[in-house]
Design a protein around this motif. Structure first.
Motif, short mmCIF file in Angstrom:
data_model
loop_
_atom_site.label_atom_id
_atom_site.label_comp_id
_atom_site.label_asym_id
_atom_site.label_seq_id
_atom_site.Cartn_x
_atom_site.Cartn_y
_atom_site.Cartn_z
N GLY A 89 0.85 -1.08 -0.01
CA GLY A 89 -0.08 -0.08 -0.09
C GLY A 89 0.95 1.29 0.06
N THR A 90 0.13 2.29 0.56
CA THR A 90 0.94 3.67 0.67
C THR A 90 0.59 4.28 1.89
N VAL A 91 1.35 5.25 2.14
CA VAL A 91 1.20 6.37 3.03
C VAL A 91 1.28 7.75 2.65
N SER A 92 0.45 8.66 3.01
CA SER A 92 0.62 9.76 2.30
C SER A 92 0.02 10.84 3.22
N PHE A 93 0.71 12.06 3.20
CA PHE A 93 0.25 13.04 4.11
C PHE A 93 0.61 14.40 3.47
N GLU A 94 0.01 15.65 4.10
CA GLU A 94 0.28 16.89 3.82
C GLU A 94 1.09 17.53 4.79
N TYR A 95 2.13 18.27 4.37
CA TYR A 95 2.93 19.04 5.45
C TYR A 95 3.41 20.42 4.91
N ILE A 96 3.64 21.14 6.00
CA ILE A 96 4.47 22.54 5.72
C ILE A 96 5.58 22.45 6.42
N LEU A 149 4.95 28.16 1.55
CA LEU A 149 4.17 28.33 2.90
C LEU A 149 2.81 27.75 2.66
N CYS A 150 2.67 26.82 1.65
CA CYS A 150 1.41 26.08 1.85
C CYS A 150 1.80 24.73 1.92
N PHE A 151 0.55 23.62 2.02
CA PHE A 151 0.64 22.49 2.41
C PHE A 151 1.06 21.70 1.06
N GLU A 152 2.27 20.98 1.38
CA GLU A 152 2.81 20.01 0.18
C GLU A 152 2.20 18.43 0.55
N HIS A 153 2.18 17.71 -0.63
CA HIS A 153 1.82 16.30 -0.53
C HIS A 153 2.94 15.43 -0.62
N LEU A 154 3.00 14.35 0.05
CA LEU A 154 4.10 13.32 0.00
C LEU A 154 3.53 12.06 0.11
N GLN A 155 3.94 11.20 -0.87
CA GLN A 155 3.28 9.74 -0.66
C GLN A 155 4.46 8.63 -0.76
N GLU A 213 -2.97 9.35 5.57
CA GLU A 213 -3.68 8.51 4.70
C GLU A 213 -2.93 7.19 4.51
N ILE A 214 -3.39 6.16 4.98
CA ILE A 214 -2.74 4.81 4.80
C ILE A 214 -3.57 3.71 3.93
N THR A 215 -3.35 3.26 3.01
CA THR A 215 -3.86 2.34 2.05
C THR A 215 -3.15 0.78 2.24
N GLY A 216 -3.96 -0.22 2.09
CA GLY A 216 -3.41 -1.56 1.96
C GLY A 216 -3.61 -2.15 3.32
#
Length: 964
Positions: free
Chosen positions: A162-169, A198-204, A237-240
């Motif tokens: 699966g994957t793990v994703s989150f948003e961060y600053i 300065l805004c939220f970035e997404h990482l997976q 968010e975690i899938t699998g």
């Protein structure tokens, strides 16, 4: 909020034992799966809701495969073991779980803080880290901002990959931010952060099947007494993970109106929703809400902080209107008591002139002047022969926003609301949409026209410069950021101003020819402080491709004298003739103002110009005339990059860190060889182009080092690199050069016979504290007891290398700092003559204060006469001289006696009468005696015989005469 997943449980056969006595029929139960066996199979069993024994439960049946899953927006109906769509107001991820509410720590997470300081002798003064954990902020979770290590942990077992994703600053490199995974595959740390956004970035990140432990870990090191900005994380968010047997309700403030949704949408402004909402409800007219709100708030009375003013574009009559507007979204009410009204708009005033380089058309709009002309904002004027337009952009009138500028409001996401408004003489920040908004203003420049000397000489890096005049007015805490982006990359802050700042100018040197974006971001404490503003009065960018000109500059003319051309390297332009003339030796040329001989700047002492006269450098050799002799220095052995640590130092929480300095004393013919890096954010780009790296190359640079015993996840943490020496000023034995002073009392010298040699440098980095930039002075001291690279140190009274934060001082003690040895540094020692041989030996004068150069001459051997021989010769010569002197004495004594005798005879003869005969010459001759004369003068007897004869003669001489 934690979205609960029905994980597999072991089946207890006692729950469905028909032979159990006293059991009641089961009325409420649910289905669960047993644990998967080695073949990936499992059973579906019924589990009663209430504990205890009951009868009538359905029999276990074979369940779906362990790898089975539903699509996003669906859930697994355990009764018939098939996927069904989620109802309105709910959503699912299929095989995933989402954490998007942080009012309390979700189930399964562990939040802890530790102090990683290893030096327990220091532990008594360590601060308490128990409260330095991740902070819950409702929609997101924020990291700590002190030197403690805060770790957020979540363990999960995946039934499939699966994957793990989150948003961060992640805005501040003073915080080390790690996200890493522990599993059977030893998954590495994730380093690819988009820093300073300065805004939220997404990482997976991909996850492997099986057990996975997820870590979000931060450690701050605020060694500059400035609290860093925390790392913000949301929407994990975690899938699998497993099947989903139920859909999750939409949280308050969100909704979904369709079946099979995989997410919920936030409610728009001035609306709200409760949990599991399928639609949003509008607020009452007297209420308002921000986007994604779960409730509405009462509208406050309007004040003068709730509106702003701007200017319209110029009309055909050359007039502009002053317009007042409510700040959007409008949250105040004009109907409440004490509310102010919006001032009347439409007052017309004469439009200001166009910005320099533009002209006003018939429609009163501003258009750029064509190439070959310039303008002061009114009409275009052609450049005269022998001149060329100085292309750039200069904005000082703000009636409309220039075409290459845009403005937005940022609060996690970009908004279409204007963050800056034009006001004629300046541009200023608007009210914003909500608390803690960033008011963004961005200027994009497509590229620059590089001077030829800059293109060919990588060390003379100034391509262009941007200068702006600004002011901040703050009643509470506010910040103005100036950020620079290269080739559409994320902007990096280069300077920050906190609080109120009077009207002032700031200049940034552009060192790369690329598409550049310049961003001003202003953040106030909250919307209620809308009177806190930032103002920009003027912006001036030089040397812009496709720019406009506010003036024409003298250029070099071709031989025909009609068109401009470039001068050869190292040549300046004569303003009167337009000719090119070479700069004198040991000078460098101002690349952007090459007019007149004064454009050739003399090099500092001990330096020389490079072939194209773009800079001055030291070749690590120096000649000094002192005390009637010439001292030759060769520092080539010190030219390589040398680093050393100062410290350790400790923060209030006990974090140990070092100041790391890297020094390249002479560089390489003007190329700066010392490099300091930031591996907190740049580890992922090692081996790639360094144009986006935060590393810096210089003659002297500094970074902060946190050792590996503290930061165990990598060998060492290097952060916050700064350049302390971009330009070589000169090398001399004087203590002051170019207003840089190296104080002798910083490094007292034990040997005052040989003064130190001092290298002086300047840095182009201008800060609020160091308005003239930083400077560095390195004292190089001769010490024969410190071989090779020797020892580097900083002043004892300035343990960080600087006492004022702007000028850095270093002492380098080494034998390589001694002058080259010459004939004046040794003397000869002559030995005694032994066996007819004499030796001459050469030795260094003590103390020996030289190195290298000439060697001592070989020992000399010569033939000599010993002392015994000369003593014998002396005695013999003395004896001979004594004999000769005695003989001469006797001779002269005998001669004197003869003369006396003759004189006596003359006296006796002169006294006789004339008739008398002369007296007898002698006594009667006795038998055996010779005549007197013969006796005295002709005797051949020995010396003693002569003395005896002489005595006899005396006796006869005094005998009375017997003659008648």
């Amino acid at each position: 909020m934690v979205r609960k997943i029905n994980n597999n449980h072991n089946y207890n056969s006692n729950h469905n034992n028909p032979w159990s006595k006293g059991c009641l029929p089961c009325s409420e139960y649910h289905y669960e799966y047993t644990a998967c066996n080695s073949q990936g199979s499992r059973w579906r069993v019924a589990v009663p809701h209430n504990p205890g024994l009951c009868t009538g439960l359905p029999d276990p049946i074979k369940g779906t495969k362990c790898s089975f899953s539903c699509k996003a927006g669906e859930f697994l109906d355990m009764k018939n073991q098939s996927c069904m769509p989620c109802a309105e107001g709910t959503y699912s991820l299929g095989t995933g779980i989402r954490f998007d509410e942080w009012d309390e720590l979700p189930h399964g997470f562990d939040n802890k803080a530790t102090n990683l300081e290893i030096d327990y002798s220091f532990s008594e003064s360590l601060g308490n880290c128990s409260l330095s954990t991740w902070s819950l902020k409702g929609d997101y979770i924020a990291s700590n901002t002190d030197e403690c290590t805060a770790t957020l942990v979540y363990a999960v077992n995946l039934k499939q990959s699966g994957t793990v994703s989150f948003e961060y600053i992640y805005q501040d490199s003073s915080i080390v931010f790690e996200f890493f995974i522990q599993n059977d595959q030893c998954q590495p740390t994730v380093e690819d952060w988009d820093l300073n956004c300065l805004c939220f970035e997404h990482l997976q990140v991909e996850l492997s099947q099986g057990n996975n432990v997820l870590f979000w870990r931060t450690t701050a090191f605020s060694v500059w007494s400035k609290t860093p900005k925390p790392v913000l994380v949301r929407n994990i968010e975690i899938t699998g993970v497993a099947f989903t047997s139920e859909c999750f309700p939409c949280k308050a403030g969100t909704y979904t109106a369709k079946l099979g949704s995989s997410f919920c949408q936030p409610c728009p402004a001035n609306s709200y929703s409760s949990k599991t909402a399928t639609s949003c409800h509008q607020c009452e007219p007297a209420m308002y809400s921000e986007p994604g709100s779960a409730s509405c708030k009462p509208r406050p009375a309007c004040t003068d902080k709730d509106y702003f003013y701007t200017h319209t574009a110029c009309d055909t009559n050359g007039e502009t209107q002053l317009m007042y507007k409510w700040a959007e979204p409008k949250i105040c009410s004009e109907e409440l008591p004490g509310s102010v009204e919006l001032p009347a708009s439409g007052v017309k005033t004469t439009c200001p002139p166009c910005n320099p380089g533009f002209f006003k058309t018939n429609t009163s709009s501003c258009e750029p002047c064509p190439y070959g002309s310039y303008s002061n904002g009114s009409g275009c004027i052609n450049c005269t022969v022998g001149t060329e337009p100085a292309l750039g952009f200069e904005y000082k009138w703000w009636n409309t926003l220039p075409a290459n500028m845009e403005t937005t409001v940022l609060n996690g996401v970009l908004s279409a609301v204007s963050g800056w408004e034009v006001a004629g003489d300046y541009i200023y920040t608007a009210a914003g949409a909500s608390d803690n908004d960033f008011m963004i203003l961005t200027l994009v420049i497509p590229g620059f026209s590089s001077p030829q000397s800059v293109m060919e000489d990588s060390e003379s890096k100034e391509i262009a410069r941007i200068t702006f005049v600004f002011e901040t007015i703050c009643s509470m805490s506010c910040e103005l950021y100036f950020m620079v982006g290269v080739n559409s990359r994320t902007n990096t802050p280069v300077e920050t101003w906190i609080g109120s700042k009077g009207k002032q100018s700031y200049t940034y040197i552009i060192e790369k020819n690329a598409t550049m974006s310049f961003t001003w971001a202003f953040q106030r404490t909250g919307r209620k402080y809308t009177n806190d503003v930032a103002k920009l009065y003027s912006i001036n960018v030089t040397n812009v491709i496709e720019g406009v000109a506010s003036y024409c500059r003298v250029c070099a003319l071709e031989s025909s004298g009609s068109s401009c051309t470039s001068c050869p390297h190292g040549h300046y332009i004569d303003r009167s003739t337009g000719g090119c003339y070479p700069c004198a030796a040991n000078t460098y040329l101002k690349a952007h103002q090459p007019y007149g001989s004064q454009a050739c700047i003399p090099c500092g002492p001990g330096t020389k110009n490079n072939p194209i006269h773009s800079l001055c450098y030291s070749d690590c050799h120096l000649s000094v005339i002192a005390d009637g002799r010439t001292l030759e220095y060769d520092f080539s052995a010190l030219s390589n990059s040398t680093s050393f640590l100062v410290g350790p130092s400790f923060t209030t929480k006990g974090l140990k860190y070092f100041h790391h300095f890297n020094i390249s004393l002479c560089g390489n013919h003007g190329r700066k060889m010392a490099t300091c890096t930031d591996n907190v954010t740049d580890m992922h780009i090692l081996g790639k182009e360094t144009e986006f790296s935060k590393s810096t190359s210089s003659y002297v640079c500094q970074s902060i080092i946190v050792p590996s015993d503290v930061m165990a996840y990598k060998s060492v943490v290097s952060s916050q690199p700064v350049s302390l020496a971009d330009r070589f000023v000169g090398v001399t034995r004087e203590t002051t050069l170019d207003n840089i002073t190296s104080f002798p009392d910083y490094f007292p010298a034990e040997n005052v016979g040989l003064p130190d040699v001092i290298f002086f440098y300047r840095s182009s980095d201008v800060t609020q504290t160091c308005s003239a930039g930083r400077a560095t002075a390195i004292r190089v001291r001769c010490d024969p007891l410190k071989p090779h690279s020797g020892v580097l140190s900083v002043p004892s009274k300035c343990p960080e290398g600087t006492c004022d934060g702007c000028t850095f001082h270093f002492l380098w003690e080494t034998v390589e700092a001694c002058p080259l040895c010459s004939a004046d540094d040794y003397h000869a020692i002559i030995s005694a003559c032994v066996g007819g041989i004499q030796r001459t030996t050469y030795v260094w004068r003590e103390p020996k204060l030289c190195s290298g150069g000439i060697s001592l001459p070989d020992q000399k051997v010569s033939i000599c006469k010993s002392m015994d021989f000369w003593l014998k010769v002396g005695i013999s010569a003395g004896t001979c001289a004594a004999i000769l002197l005695t003989a001469m004495t006797c001779y002269f004594w005998k001669k004197n006696q003869k003369l006396e005798y003759k004189y006596s005879k003359l006296v006796m003869n002169s006294s006789a009468k004339d008739s008398e005969l002369p007296a007898a010459d002698s006594c009667a001759i006795m038998e055996g005696e010779d005549a007197e004369d013969d006796l005295i003068f002709t005797s051949k007897n020995s010396l003693f015989g002569k003395i005896r004869a002489f005595t006899t003669k005396v006796r006869c001489f005094v005998r009375p005469s017997l003659h008648v």
